[in-house]
Motif scaffolding. Structure first.
Motif, PDB file in Angstrom:
ATOM      1  N   SER A 146     -14.632 -25.393  -7.690  1.00 32.37           N
ATOM      2  CA  SER A 146     -14.623 -25.882  -9.066  1.00 32.37           C
ATOM      3  C   SER A 146     -13.686 -27.067  -9.164  1.00 32.37           C
ATOM      4  O   SER A 146     -12.820 -27.269  -8.304  1.00 32.37           O
ATOM      5  N   GLY A 147     -13.859 -27.855 -10.194  1.00 35.40           N
ATOM      6  CA  GLY A 147     -12.992 -29.018 -10.370  1.00 35.40           C
ATOM      7  C   GLY A 147     -13.481 -29.917 -11.480  1.00 35.40           C
ATOM      8  O   GLY A 147     -14.319 -29.537 -12.313  1.00 35.40           O
ATOM      9  N   TYR A 186      -3.355 -29.812  -5.109  1.00 36.20           N
ATOM     10  CA  TYR A 186      -2.546 -29.264  -6.195  1.00 36.20           C
ATOM     11  C   TYR A 186      -1.221 -28.716  -5.657  1.00 36.20           C
ATOM     12  O   TYR A 186      -1.081 -28.408  -4.464  1.00 36.20           O
ATOM     13  N   ILE A 242      -3.005 -33.018 -14.487  1.00 36.64           N
ATOM     14  CA  ILE A 242      -3.939 -31.898 -14.692  1.00 36.64           C
ATOM     15  C   ILE A 242      -3.254 -30.613 -14.253  1.00 36.64           C
ATOM     16  O   ILE A 242      -2.668 -30.547 -13.169  1.00 36.64           O
ATOM     17  N   LYS A 270      -4.469 -26.890 -13.488  1.00 34.90           N
ATOM     18  CA  LYS A 270      -5.596 -25.979 -13.312  1.00 34.90           C
ATOM     19  C   LYS A 270      -5.027 -24.562 -13.242  1.00 34.90           C
ATOM     20  O   LYS A 270      -4.270 -24.235 -12.332  1.00 34.90           O
ATOM     21  N   VAL A 312     -10.752 -19.811 -15.643  1.00 36.25           N
ATOM     22  CA  VAL A 312     -10.318 -21.025 -14.941  1.00 36.25           C
ATOM     23  C   VAL A 312     -10.288 -22.153 -15.966  1.00 36.25           C
ATOM     24  O   VAL A 312     -11.333 -22.563 -16.487  1.00 36.25           O
ATOM     25  N   SER A 313      -9.089 -22.653 -16.260  1.00 35.10           N
ATOM     26  CA  SER A 313      -8.948 -23.671 -17.309  1.00 35.10           C
ATOM     27  C   SER A 313      -8.261 -24.918 -16.763  1.00 35.10           C
ATOM     28  O   SER A 313      -7.524 -24.862 -15.763  1.00 35.10           O
ATOM     29  N   TYR A 314      -8.493 -26.033 -17.417  1.00 37.36           N
ATOM     30  CA  TYR A 314      -7.900 -27.328 -17.046  1.00 37.36           C
ATOM     31  C   TYR A 314      -7.214 -27.905 -18.275  1.00 37.36           C
ATOM     32  O   TYR A 314      -7.874 -28.152 -19.297  1.00 37.36           O
ATOM     33  N   GLN A 339     -16.464 -31.182 -16.159  1.00 40.01           N
ATOM     34  CA  GLN A 339     -16.192 -29.963 -15.403  1.00 40.01           C
ATOM     35  C   GLN A 339     -17.393 -29.589 -14.532  1.00 40.01           C
ATOM     36  O   GLN A 339     -18.541 -29.767 -14.928  1.00 40.01           O
ATOM     37  N   SER A 355     -12.594 -25.182 -19.808  1.00 40.44           N
ATOM     38  CA  SER A 355     -12.474 -23.866 -19.174  1.00 40.44           C
ATOM     39  C   SER A 355     -13.844 -23.315 -18.792  1.00 40.44           C
ATOM     40  O   SER A 355     -14.880 -23.758 -19.308  1.00 40.44           O
TER      41      SER A 355
END
Length: 555
Positions: free
Chosen positions: A135-136, A153, A181, A183, A196-198, A212, A318
């Motif tokens: 994901s990203g 990260y 960012i 994550k 999973v949120s950004y 996303q 998210s």
């Protein structure tokens, strides 16, 4: 229609159905073979690129393509800098790669590989049969779509352990032009779904655009899979606003790239009892996609709606990652149609109420084997009137056998006159020639629906019954249930009179209990228990029905 012939037809239809399932398994999705660590380091990542992600209008150009040639390799650790973090909760043991923030390993804490084993079932893995959740952020300013490779990260700790009700694992990254960012993976107690949120902060002096994405990737070769006795599906699936559940096998992915724009939806990878799935925001428009890399790695994923954030502003995106068993109640709460990954086929509308009843019975008795016995008694009891009609109709047909023989002797090869005479005889004697078959046809969907309930329900995995049967999802280790099932079929044959005169038909019917016992050797104990109890109840019902018929003068 004679009872023995009914049993023969059922057996042939059932075995033919299993053979069809095996053919589908042989020429459909193929299972995954372990590959070495060296191989995983050179697997194409298949990450969407900034240039290829756009508003989906159904063209090939809109399908995300790989921008980098290899799975990002973690640099050598330097000082306190670590490139993998581990997370332990009451349901999941997870490893996250700080390169991209992908989940590269996930053990299911409550599900050992074998009953009593300390080794946990690995749903995601990077070392043996690649299967990861990536994901990203892509889009114009997304770091995952950059030509420089995916972002590295930073984490404040090497490992995290859930001690309260929730656990947050934040990963941070900053660009040279002022975009930062965070994550964050959020785990909850007694949950297999991970948020999973950004959190995006833009201090670049310009408007930035992000999109996303999330995808599941795994090899398409495997050593294990379903067989003709336990037909199971391994492959991808997705959901849209118009189609709540759609299988998309590895062959489908190879032959035709998935390109669908939908409100909500989800994508997933399925195994017999377990599922991994990405669930995007259900109120937004998402683009579902799939592709095959090097003919060996299947990918199914989605990209979200592009979002812009002005300079000096912040933005949060998210999605939800589910890693766990096919628990219908929990899956139904995450997204529409996700509970349908417990695949009952076209009979789901019968199977789902039967499963709800099975759950209720288990809540009363606390034993899945006893619950199977009870639900079989209930189902057979509810269909008693159909069974009675079937047996009475067959008895009347047998009583007509001498008169039918007289018609054959009288009309010989004149089929037209023979048919007319038979219809007149049926009308005169008030006998329906389909009376023995029609009730059987009504019962078959219910029996098949219950069969799929017992085959698909993860609740039966490692479920104890009594004595030597400690796992209802695998075969009886001592073959006691298959032998008893064959014996019950033999008793049914002896109980039911026959007018068969053809020696070949007689031999086939005599061999049928033995053949079915051999088939049942490979069946899960829960299924064989259901069939055995069903036969025993049929024996009891037959005795009651025959006694009632004798009182009314029907032989």
């Amino acid at each position: 229609m004679e009872s023995q012939r009914s049993i023969l037809i059922i057996a042939i239809a059932f075995v033919s159905y299993l053979l069809w399932q095996q053919w589908h398994a042989d020429y459909g999705p193929q299972p995954v073979q372990p590959i070495s660590q060296t191989q995983t380091d050179n697997v194409p990542a298949g990450v969407p690129s900034a240039s290829s992600v756009s508003a989906n209008n159904g063209t090939d150009e809109d399908v995300p393509v790989a921008t980098n040639d290899s799975l990002p390799q973690a640099p050598v650790n330097s000082g306190n800098q670590q490139h993998y973090v581990t997370v332990q909760t009451d349901t999941l043991n997870v490893t996250i790669n700080l390169v991209g923030g992908d989940v590269v390993h996930a053990d299911l804490v409550k599900f050992p590989v074998t009953q009593g084993s300390e080794e946990l079932y690995s749903l995601l893995r990077a070392n043996a049969g690649l299967y990861v959740a990536q994901s990203g952020l892509v889009g114009q300013d997304g770091p995952d779509g950059s030509s420089e490779g995916r972002p590295l990260y930073q984490a404040s700790a090497e490992s995290y352990t859930l001690t309260g009700d929730t656990l947050s694992v934040p990963l941070t990254w900053s660009s040279n032009d002022g975009i930062s960012i965070t994550k964050t993976f959020t785990f909850s107690r007694n949950h297999n779904d991970v948020d999973v949120s950004y959190a995006i902060s833009n201090n670049s002096g310009r408007t930035a655009t992000f999109q996303q994405y999330a995808q599941l990737k795994q090899t398409t070769e495997e050593a294990e899979g379903g067989n003709m006795f336990m037909p199971t599906y391994r492959g991808a699936a997705y959901s849209t606003a118009d189609n709540r559940y759609k299988k998309y096998s590895f062959d489908d992915i190879e032959d035709d790239k998935l390109r669908i724009s939908t409100t909500g939806g989800w994508v997933g990878m399925l195994e017999h009892y377990f599922v991994s799935a990405w669930v995007p925001p259900q109120s937004e428009t998402n683009s579902l996609y799939s592709r095959m890399l090097n003919g060996q790695y299947a990918i199914i994923g989605y990209t979200g709606t592009p979002a812009s954030v002005a300079s000096g502003q912040a933005l949060e995106l998210s999605s939800t990652l589910y890693l766990g068993p096919k628990d219908q109640d929990k899956l139904a709460k995450l997204a529409p149609g996700l509970d349908l990954t417990v695949d009952y086929g076209i009979l789901f509308w019968i199977s789902q109420p039967l499963f709800a009843l099975l759950q209720f019975l288990h809540s009363l008795v606390g034993n899945w084997g006893v619950a199977i016995i009870l639900i079989t008694i209930i189902v057979k009891g509810a269909m008693y009137w159909l069974t009675k009609k079937q047996y009475e109709s067959m008895a009347k047909m047998r009583n007509l056998a001498p008169k039918m023989q007289q018609l054959k002797d009288r009309f010989g090869d004149d089929r037209q006159k023979m048919s007319q005479a038979m219809m007149e005889l049926y009308k005169k004697e008030k006998v329906n020639p389909m009376g023995g078959c029609f009730p059987l046809l009504l019962q078959m969907p219910i029996f098949l629906a219950l069969y799929w309930v017992l085959l698909e329900s993860v609740e039966l995995r490692h479920a104890d019954f009594v004595l030597w049967i400690t796992d209802l999802s695998v075969k009886d280790p001592y073959f006691v249930l298959p032998i008893l099932t064959g014996a019950s079929m033999y008793l049914l044959q002896k109980l039911q009179p026959t007018t068969m005169t053809d020696p070949m038909q007689q031999k086939i019917m005599q061999f049928m209990p033995v053949a079915m016992s051999i088939f049942f050797i490979w069946f899960p104990a829960g299924l064989v228990l259901y069939w055995l109890v069903s036969n025993v109840i049929t024996l009891i019902q037959a005795k009651i029905i025959y006694a009632s018929m004798e009182k009314r003068g029907i032989k």
